[in-house]
Structure formats: C-alpha cells, structure tokens
Enzyme design. Structure first.
Site, PDB file in Angstrom:
ATOM      1  N   GLY A  13      -2.059  -4.679 -11.814  1.00  0.00           N
ATOM      2  CA  GLY A  13      -2.749  -4.167 -12.995  1.00  0.00           C
ATOM      3  C   GLY A  13      -3.521  -5.211 -13.767  1.00  0.00           C
ATOM      4  CB  SER A  14      -5.057  -8.482 -13.007  1.00  0.00           C
ATOM      5  OG  SER A  14      -5.948  -8.239 -11.956  1.00  0.00           O
ATOM      6  CG  LEU A  84      -3.410   0.409  -3.427  1.00  0.00           C
ATOM      7  CD1 LEU A  84      -2.416  -0.566  -2.832  1.00  0.00           C
ATOM      8  CD2 LEU A  84      -4.835   0.017  -3.051  1.00  0.00           C
ATOM      9  CE  LYS A  85       0.466   8.774  -2.376  1.00  0.00           C
ATOM     10  NZ  LYS A  85       1.021   8.431  -1.076  1.00  0.00           N
ATOM     11  CG  LEU A  86      -7.193  11.228  -1.226  1.00  0.00           C
ATOM     12  CD1 LEU A  86      -8.385  10.370  -0.795  1.00  0.00           C
ATOM     13  CD2 LEU A  86      -6.951  12.329  -0.192  1.00  0.00           C
ATOM     14  CG  ASN A 101     -12.148   2.702  -6.723  1.00  0.00           C
ATOM     15  OD1 ASN A 101     -11.021   2.367  -7.105  1.00  0.00           O
ATOM     16  ND2 ASN A 101     -12.622   2.324  -5.549  1.00  0.00           N
ATOM     17  CG  HIS A 103     -14.401  -1.515  -2.814  1.00  0.00           C
ATOM     18  ND1 HIS A 103     -13.325  -1.006  -2.109  1.00  0.00           N
ATOM     19  CD2 HIS A 103     -15.095  -2.276  -1.942  1.00  0.00           C
ATOM     20  CE1 HIS A 103     -13.386  -1.458  -0.863  1.00  0.00           C
ATOM     21  NE2 HIS A 103     -14.445  -2.230  -0.733  1.00  0.00           N
ATOM     22  CG  ASP A 144     -14.142   2.539  -0.897  1.00  0.00           C
ATOM     23  OD1 ASP A 144     -13.686   2.684  -2.049  1.00  0.00           O
ATOM     24  OD2 ASP A 144     -13.539   1.944   0.015  1.00  0.00           O
ATOM     25  CD  GLU A 173     -11.873  -6.555  -8.503  1.00  0.00           C
ATOM     26  OE1 GLU A 173     -11.073  -5.728  -8.956  1.00  0.00           O
ATOM     27  OE2 GLU A 173     -11.736  -7.070  -7.375  1.00  0.00           O
TER      28      GLU A 173
HETATM   29  C1  GRF Z   1      -8.609  -5.202  -7.161  1.00  0.00           C
HETATM   30  O1  GRF Z   1      -9.098  -6.175  -6.299  1.00  0.00           O
HETATM   31  C2  GRF Z   1      -9.425  -3.938  -7.032  1.00  0.00           C
HETATM   32  O2  GRF Z   1     -10.746  -4.155  -6.677  1.00  0.00           O
HETATM   33  C3  GRF Z   1      -8.731  -3.235  -5.917  1.00  0.00           C
HETATM   34  O3  GRF Z   1      -7.372  -3.531  -6.070  1.00  0.00           O
HETATM   35  C4  GRF Z   1      -7.216  -4.751  -6.793  1.00  0.00           C
HETATM   36  C5  GRF Z   1      -6.365  -4.431  -7.968  1.00  0.00           C
HETATM   37  O4  GRF Z   1      -5.934  -5.544  -8.645  1.00  0.00           O
HETATM   38  N1  GRF Z   1      -9.101  -1.847  -5.910  1.00  0.00           N
HETATM   39  P1  GRF Z   1      -5.137  -5.365 -10.012  1.00  0.00           P
HETATM   40  O5  GRF Z   1      -3.953  -4.430  -9.751  1.00  0.00           O
HETATM   41  O6  GRF Z   1      -6.081  -4.811 -11.040  1.00  0.00           O
HETATM   42  O7  GRF Z   1      -4.655  -6.747 -10.341  1.00  0.00           O
END
Ligand code: GRF
Length: 197
Positions: A13-14, A84-86, A101, A103, A144, A173
């Site tokens: 969750g960063s 990570l899930k649909l 999202n 990515h 995506d 990000e």
């Molecule tokens: C990030 O790299 C994001 O692009 C991908 O998953 C990672 C999540 O990192 N979808 P975090 O949980 O926000 O630290």
C-alpha cells in the site's frame, strides 16, 4: 464538496500512503475507504493509522458486496493501487469511467493477464528498452487496456535488476497517482493529464 475516493490494495500500500499524504487538509479529494481481498495487506494498517475505514472483502468476486461497500461511503472514484484480483464485471459496469489503476510500466506494452509485480520489470529489462515508467489508466473489462490518463518516464540503467527498476518506477507512481486523482477531483471525473504535467 470533497471528491470521495476508495482505494483497493492487496499488498504494502505504498501508493495508498502517497494518496493519504497528498489528500489532506484542503485537498479537493479524500480517501474515505480502503478495501482489500487480504486481511494481512499492509495497506489496511496504513488506512487505520490515518483514521480511514479499512474493510476486507468476504468474497472479492461478489459484485454486490463491492457495490454495497462503495455505496455506503458514497464513493465517487475507485483507485486500484496494487490490487491483484479481478474487479467483478458488475462493478466495472456500475462504476464505468470512475475506476483507475496504476500499472508499473508504459502501457500498452508490458501489460495484460499475468503481468504484475516483478514479472513486469523482468519483461522490460529483457526487451532492452531504454525507458520504463508508470501508467495510470481507466479500468474496463480487459486487463490493462482502458484509456491511458497519464504516464511518467524513467530511464532503464545499465546494471538494473528488476528490484532496482521497480523502485525507480514506484517512486514515480507515488508522484503521478495523486496528480491524476486531484485532476479527477477538480474535473468531477477522471481526465487525462496534459502532457508534461
Ligand atoms: C505498484 O507497483 C503498482 O504499480 C502495482 O502494484 C504495486 C503496488 O505497490 N499495480 P504498493 O502496494 O502501492 O506499494
């Protein structure tokens, strides 16, 4: 009136933290709910520490559960930040144009089913490309493939490992995602960031 954002996480969750840090005080948006498919997701702790409701799905494939949880908090925008899930198709339809999202590569390359985490950065390095960077895009029925709202570029450096590249992209990000959410709050709906913004 504040734009109400829910964030879905599966891991540390960063990116959620970057949103919590940026959307404080007088910001036009705020995080009102954090959802996870995993009770042990680090993002839930970050939410609780910030005083934001943190909820775990009983069944992440159940669209009605999502819609109830999102509706209860009057959510305007749903952000997938390492989820990570649909997302169930019923949710994608109901919140069409209001799900983002992030990515960790420059879509449309290096995306699609199975392309997450370390695999993305391994594929980028194997391709020999000189640049990578995060993409924020709208979520539709295909992994995506929704409209791209913003990208940032970082160099791929000689001697990069997937971990080094991932860290460089992740730092970007953390800057990009809050920008896109703030732009959405100002416009009342997600909008592309102007190039160079
Ligand atoms: C990030 O790299 C994001 O692009 C991908 O998953 C990672 C999540 O990192 N979808 P975090 O949980 O926000 O630290």
């Amino acid at each position: 009136m504040s734009y109400r954002v829910a964030v879905c996480v599966s891991g540390s969750g960063s990116n959620l933290q970057a949103l919590l840090d940026r959307l404080q005080g007088a910001a036009p948006a705020r995080v009102v709910l954090v959802l996870s498919n995993r009770a042990d997701a680090g993002g839930l702790e970050r939410a609780r520490a910030a005083g934001v409701p943190a909820e775990v799905f009983s069944d992440p494939s159940d669209a009605s559960e999502w819609i109830t949880r999102l509706g209860r908090r009057d959510v305007d925008l749903l952000v997938l930040a390492g989820y990570l899930k649909l997302v169930p198709p019923g949710v994608v339809q109901k919140y069409a144009g209001r799900i983002l999202n992030v990515h960790p590569a420059l879509l449309p390359d290096f995306g699609g089913p199975g392309m997450y985490g370390k695999r993305v950065h391994q594929a980028v390095l194997a391709s020999g490309t000189a640049e990578s960077g995060p993409t924020v895009h709208l979520v539709d029925e295909e992994y995506d493939r929704g409209a791209i709202l913003a990208q940032r570029r970082v160099p791929v450096l000689g001697g990069d490992t997937p971990e080094l590249l991932a860290a460089r992209v992740l730092a970007e990000e953390h800057r990009l995602l809050p920008e896109v959410v703030l732009a959405a709050a100002q416009a009342g709906h997600p909008v592309p960031l102007p190039p160079g913004a």
